[in-house]
Design an enzyme around this catalytic site. Structure first.
Site, PDB file in Angstrom:
ATOM      1  N   SER A  59      -3.865   3.096  -1.567  1.00  0.00           N
ATOM      2  CA  SER A  59      -4.223   3.983  -3.165  1.00  0.00           C
ATOM      3  C   SER A  59      -4.378   5.804  -3.179  1.00  0.00           C
ATOM      4  CB  SER A  59      -6.167   3.387  -3.258  1.00  0.00           C
ATOM      5  OG  SER A  59      -6.127   1.885  -3.139  1.00  0.00           O
TER       6      SER A  59
HETATM    7  N1  SAH Z   1      -6.924  -0.930   0.431  1.00  0.00           N
HETATM    8  C1  SAH Z   1      -5.585  -0.630   0.935  1.00  0.00           C
HETATM    9  C2  SAH Z   1      -4.433  -0.934  -0.806  1.00  0.00           C
HETATM   10  C3  SAH Z   1      -4.544  -2.429  -1.005  1.00  0.00           C
HETATM   11  S1  SAH Z   1      -2.971  -2.353  -2.564  1.00  0.00           S
HETATM   12  C4  SAH Z   1      -5.205   0.333   1.255  1.00  0.00           C
HETATM   13  O1  SAH Z   1      -6.025   1.523   1.649  1.00  0.00           O
HETATM   14  O2  SAH Z   1      -3.752   0.549   1.997  1.00  0.00           O
HETATM   15  C5  SAH Z   1      -4.414  -4.380  -2.757  1.00  0.00           C
HETATM   16  C6  SAH Z   1      -3.983  -5.113  -1.568  1.00  0.00           C
HETATM   17  O3  SAH Z   1      -4.332  -6.693  -2.210  1.00  0.00           O
HETATM   18  C7  SAH Z   1      -2.680  -5.619  -1.511  1.00  0.00           C
HETATM   19  O4  SAH Z   1      -2.455  -5.815  -0.952  1.00  0.00           O
HETATM   20  C8  SAH Z   1      -2.576  -6.616  -1.983  1.00  0.00           C
HETATM   21  O5  SAH Z   1      -1.526  -8.008  -1.350  1.00  0.00           O
HETATM   22  C9  SAH Z   1      -3.863  -7.573  -1.719  1.00  0.00           C
HETATM   23  N2  SAH Z   1      -4.640  -8.943  -2.652  1.00  0.00           N
HETATM   24  C10 SAH Z   1      -4.379  -9.071  -3.816  1.00  0.00           C
HETATM   25  N3  SAH Z   1      -5.433  -9.879  -3.749  1.00  0.00           N
HETATM   26  C11 SAH Z   1      -6.322 -10.128  -2.906  1.00  0.00           C
HETATM   27  C12 SAH Z   1      -6.392 -11.385  -2.637  1.00  0.00           C
HETATM   28  N4  SAH Z   1      -7.001 -12.249  -3.378  1.00  0.00           N
HETATM   29  N5  SAH Z   1      -6.887 -11.651  -1.501  1.00  0.00           N
HETATM   30  C13 SAH Z   1      -6.801 -10.601  -0.913  1.00  0.00           C
HETATM   31  N6  SAH Z   1      -6.005  -9.708  -0.935  1.00  0.00           N
HETATM   32  C14 SAH Z   1      -5.419  -9.498  -2.354  1.00  0.00           C
END
Ligand code: SAH
Length: 211
Positions: A59
Protein backbone atom coordinates in the site's frame (compact mmCIF):
# COMPACT_ATOMS: atom_id res chain seq x y z
CA UNK A 1 20.81 5.63 -2.44
CA UNK A 2 20.42 6.96 1.11
CA UNK A 3 17.27 5.11 2.22
CA UNK A 4 17.28 6.66 5.71
CA UNK A 5 17.24 10.16 4.25
CA UNK A 6 14.55 9.23 1.69
CA UNK A 7 12.45 7.78 4.52
CA UNK A 8 12.70 11.01 6.55
CA UNK A 9 11.67 13.11 3.54
CA UNK A 10 8.66 10.85 2.92
CA UNK A 11 7.59 11.08 6.56
CA UNK A 12 7.83 14.87 6.51
CA UNK A 13 5.68 14.93 3.38
CA UNK A 14 2.88 12.80 4.88
CA UNK A 15 3.02 14.31 8.40
CA UNK A 16 0.59 17.22 7.74
CA UNK A 17 -2.24 14.68 7.35
CA UNK A 18 -1.27 12.40 10.24
CA UNK A 19 -1.71 13.63 13.81
CA UNK A 20 -0.51 10.52 15.66
CA UNK A 21 3.19 10.94 16.41
CA UNK A 22 3.59 7.27 17.34
CA UNK A 23 2.49 6.25 13.84
CA UNK A 24 5.00 8.59 12.19
CA UNK A 25 7.76 7.41 14.48
CA UNK A 26 6.97 3.75 13.70
CA UNK A 27 7.19 4.56 10.00
CA UNK A 28 10.59 6.14 10.54
CA UNK A 29 11.85 2.84 12.01
CA UNK A 30 10.64 0.36 9.36
CA UNK A 31 12.81 -0.05 6.23
CA UNK A 32 10.19 -0.07 3.43
CA UNK A 33 12.93 -0.77 0.88
CA UNK A 34 13.19 -4.30 2.29
CA UNK A 35 9.51 -5.03 1.56
CA UNK A 36 9.48 -4.07 -2.13
CA UNK A 37 10.88 -6.06 -5.08
CA UNK A 38 14.60 -5.39 -5.55
CA UNK A 39 14.06 -3.64 -8.90
CA UNK A 40 11.68 -1.15 -7.24
CA UNK A 41 13.91 -0.33 -4.27
CA UNK A 42 14.77 3.11 -5.61
CA UNK A 43 11.00 3.91 -5.53
CA UNK A 44 10.50 2.54 -2.00
CA UNK A 45 10.00 6.04 -0.56
CA UNK A 46 7.70 7.40 -3.24
CA UNK A 47 4.28 7.96 -1.70
CA UNK A 48 2.47 5.43 -3.88
CA UNK A 49 1.57 1.75 -3.91
CA UNK A 50 4.04 -0.57 -5.64
CA UNK A 51 3.57 -3.96 -7.25
CA UNK A 52 4.79 -7.02 -5.35
CA UNK A 53 4.65 -10.72 -6.30
CA UNK A 54 1.42 -12.50 -7.33
CA UNK A 55 -0.12 -9.26 -8.77
CA UNK A 56 -0.63 -7.81 -5.29
CA UNK A 57 0.51 -4.42 -3.98
CA UNK A 58 2.27 -2.88 -1.02
CA UNK A 59 0.00 0.00 0.00
CA UNK A 60 0.82 3.68 -0.39
CA UNK A 61 2.72 4.92 2.70
CA UNK A 62 0.19 7.67 3.42
CA UNK A 63 -2.61 5.06 3.42
CA UNK A 64 -0.58 2.81 5.74
CA UNK A 65 -0.17 5.78 8.10
CA UNK A 66 -3.86 6.76 7.94
CA UNK A 67 -5.04 3.20 8.62
CA UNK A 68 -2.50 2.70 11.40
CA UNK A 69 -3.54 5.95 13.07
CA UNK A 70 -7.19 4.89 12.84
CA UNK A 71 -6.38 1.72 14.83
CA UNK A 72 -5.68 3.98 17.89
CA UNK A 73 -3.01 1.72 19.36
CA UNK A 74 -1.49 2.42 22.78
CA UNK A 75 1.08 -0.38 22.82
CA UNK A 76 -0.31 -3.54 24.41
CA UNK A 77 -3.12 -4.57 22.07
CA UNK A 78 -3.58 -7.86 20.29
CA UNK A 79 -4.38 -6.91 16.70
CA UNK A 80 -5.22 -8.65 13.44
CA UNK A 81 -4.26 -7.69 9.92
CA UNK A 82 -5.97 -9.30 6.92
CA UNK A 83 -3.77 -9.31 3.83
CA UNK A 84 -0.12 -9.60 4.89
CA UNK A 85 1.19 -9.02 1.34
CA UNK A 86 4.79 -7.86 1.71
CA UNK A 87 4.57 -7.71 5.52
CA UNK A 88 5.23 -3.95 5.66
CA UNK A 89 1.96 -2.97 7.35
CA UNK A 90 2.41 -5.87 9.78
CA UNK A 91 5.84 -4.50 10.74
CA UNK A 92 4.37 -1.04 11.39
CA UNK A 93 1.66 -2.58 13.58
CA UNK A 94 4.27 -4.67 15.40
CA UNK A 95 6.05 -1.42 16.34
CA UNK A 96 2.86 -0.09 17.94
CA UNK A 97 0.89 -3.03 19.39
CA UNK A 98 1.61 -5.89 21.77
CA UNK A 99 1.08 -8.71 19.29
CA UNK A 100 0.10 -8.87 15.64
CA UNK A 101 -1.59 -11.76 13.86
CA UNK A 102 -1.53 -11.27 10.11
CA UNK A 103 -3.35 -13.56 7.67
CA UNK A 104 -2.58 -13.98 3.98
CA UNK A 105 -4.29 -16.23 1.41
CA UNK A 106 -1.34 -16.59 -0.98
CA UNK A 107 1.15 -19.08 0.52
CA UNK A 108 4.13 -17.61 -1.41
CA UNK A 109 3.51 -14.16 0.07
CA UNK A 110 2.85 -15.49 3.57
CA UNK A 111 6.11 -17.48 3.52
CA UNK A 112 8.23 -14.61 2.27
CA UNK A 113 6.71 -12.10 4.73
CA UNK A 114 7.23 -14.54 7.61
CA UNK A 115 10.90 -14.96 6.68
CA UNK A 116 11.53 -11.21 6.28
CA UNK A 117 9.75 -10.19 9.49
CA UNK A 118 11.81 -12.74 11.42
CA UNK A 119 15.02 -11.54 9.77
CA UNK A 120 14.19 -7.96 10.81
CA UNK A 121 13.67 -9.12 14.39
CA UNK A 122 9.89 -8.82 14.71
CA UNK A 123 9.11 -11.52 17.23
CA UNK A 124 5.65 -10.18 18.06
CA UNK A 125 4.16 -10.96 14.63
CA UNK A 126 2.66 -14.25 13.53
CA UNK A 127 1.77 -14.74 9.86
CA UNK A 128 -1.03 -17.25 9.30
CA UNK A 129 -2.34 -18.74 6.10
CA UNK A 130 -5.96 -17.72 5.52
CA UNK A 131 -8.54 -20.44 6.08
CA UNK A 132 -12.10 -20.79 4.90
CA UNK A 133 -13.45 -18.05 7.10
CA UNK A 134 -12.36 -14.39 6.91
CA UNK A 135 -9.92 -13.26 9.56
CA UNK A 136 -8.63 -15.57 12.26
CA UNK A 137 -11.19 -16.80 14.75
CA UNK A 138 -8.59 -18.89 16.59
CA UNK A 139 -6.97 -15.93 18.39
CA UNK A 140 -10.02 -13.62 18.64
CA UNK A 141 -11.08 -11.25 20.10
CA UNK A 142 -8.82 -8.46 18.84
CA UNK A 143 -8.69 -4.87 20.07
CA UNK A 144 -8.26 -3.73 16.46
CA UNK A 145 -8.47 -5.28 12.99
CA UNK A 146 -6.99 -3.78 9.82
CA UNK A 147 -8.13 -5.07 6.43
CA UNK A 148 -5.60 -4.29 3.69
CA UNK A 149 -7.89 -5.29 0.80
CA UNK A 150 -11.20 -3.92 -0.46
CA UNK A 151 -14.45 -5.55 0.69
CA UNK A 152 -17.95 -5.30 -0.84
CA UNK A 153 -19.48 -4.70 2.62
CA UNK A 154 -18.47 -4.79 6.28
CA UNK A 155 -18.14 -8.53 7.01
CA UNK A 156 -20.17 -9.62 10.02
CA UNK A 157 -17.54 -12.28 10.86
CA UNK A 158 -14.94 -9.57 11.44
CA UNK A 159 -17.20 -7.61 13.79
CA UNK A 160 -17.62 -10.88 15.68
CA UNK A 161 -13.83 -11.17 16.03
CA UNK A 162 -13.57 -7.69 17.62
CA UNK A 163 -13.44 -7.08 21.36
CA UNK A 164 -15.96 -4.63 22.78
CA UNK A 165 -14.63 -1.13 22.08
CA UNK A 166 -12.50 -2.60 19.28
CA UNK A 167 -11.91 -0.88 15.91
CA UNK A 168 -12.23 -2.41 12.45
CA UNK A 169 -10.48 -0.36 9.75
CA UNK A 170 -11.59 -1.53 6.33
CA UNK A 171 -11.95 -0.28 2.74
CA UNK A 172 -15.52 -0.91 1.54
CA UNK A 173 -16.88 -0.34 -1.95
CA UNK A 174 -16.59 -1.73 -5.48
CA UNK A 175 -13.79 -3.95 -6.79
CA UNK A 176 -11.97 -0.84 -8.03
CA UNK A 177 -12.53 1.91 -5.49
CA UNK A 178 -13.59 2.02 -1.90
CA UNK A 179 -14.18 4.23 1.09
CA UNK A 180 -12.06 3.67 4.16
CA UNK A 181 -14.32 2.96 7.15
CA UNK A 182 -13.68 2.64 10.84
CA UNK A 183 -16.30 0.59 12.66
CA UNK A 184 -16.13 0.75 16.45
CA UNK A 185 -17.88 -2.08 18.25
CA UNK A 186 -20.12 -0.93 21.08
CA UNK A 187 -22.14 -2.71 23.76
CA UNK A 188 -25.44 -2.02 22.03
CA UNK A 189 -24.43 -1.10 18.48
CA UNK A 190 -21.55 -0.17 16.23
CA UNK A 191 -20.42 3.29 15.19
CA UNK A 192 -19.16 3.79 11.61
CA UNK A 193 -16.94 6.68 10.52
CA UNK A 194 -15.86 7.49 6.95
CA UNK A 195 -12.17 8.26 6.58
CA UNK A 196 -11.90 8.99 2.85
CA UNK A 197 -11.57 7.36 -0.56
CA UNK A 198 -9.02 4.68 -1.41
CA UNK A 199 -8.13 1.89 -3.86
CA UNK A 200 -7.17 -1.57 -2.72
CA UNK A 201 -6.86 -4.96 -4.40
CA UNK A 202 -9.98 -7.06 -3.74
CA UNK A 203 -10.51 -9.02 -0.57
CA UNK A 204 -11.14 -12.57 -1.79
CA UNK A 205 -13.23 -15.26 -0.16
CA UNK A 206 -16.43 -16.05 1.59
CA UNK A 207 -18.14 -12.77 2.68
CA UNK A 208 -16.00 -10.93 0.10
CA UNK A 209 -15.23 -11.08 -3.66
CA UNK A 210 -14.85 -14.15 -5.85
CA UNK A 211 -11.36 -14.70 -7.17
N1 SAH B 1 -0.63 -5.10 3.88
C1 SAH B 1 0.10 -5.42 2.68
C2 SAH B 1 -0.65 -5.06 1.42
C3 SAH B 1 -1.51 -6.17 1.06
S1 SAH B 1 -2.31 -6.19 -0.52
C4 SAH B 1 1.47 -4.80 2.69
O1 SAH B 1 1.79 -4.03 3.60
O2 SAH B 1 2.26 -5.12 1.79
C5 SAH B 1 -3.67 -7.22 -0.04
C6 SAH B 1 -3.34 -8.64 0.31
O3 SAH B 1 -4.53 -9.24 0.77
C7 SAH B 1 -2.86 -9.48 -0.86
O4 SAH B 1 -1.61 -10.03 -0.55
C8 SAH B 1 -3.94 -10.58 -1.00
O5 SAH B 1 -3.42 -11.84 -1.35
C9 SAH B 1 -4.50 -10.60 0.42
N2 SAH B 1 -5.86 -11.13 0.57
C10 SAH B 1 -6.93 -10.98 -0.23
N3 SAH B 1 -8.01 -11.60 0.30
C11 SAH B 1 -7.62 -12.16 1.47
C12 SAH B 1 -8.27 -12.92 2.49
N4 SAH B 1 -9.56 -13.25 2.41
N5 SAH B 1 -7.55 -13.31 3.56
C13 SAH B 1 -6.25 -13.00 3.67
N6 SAH B 1 -5.56 -12.29 2.73
C14 SAH B 1 -6.25 -11.85 1.66
Amino acid sequence: MDFGRARQILIESISPGIKDKRTLSAMSRVPRERFVPIELQSSAYDDRPLGIAFSQTISQPYMVALMTEAMELAGREKVLEIGTGSGYQAAILAELAGFVYSVERIPGLAGEARRLLAELGYNNVQVELAGDQLGCQKYAPYEAILVAAGAPAVPRTLIDQLAEGGRLVIPVGSRFEQELLRVTKGKTGNRTEKLGGCRFVPLIGRDAWQE
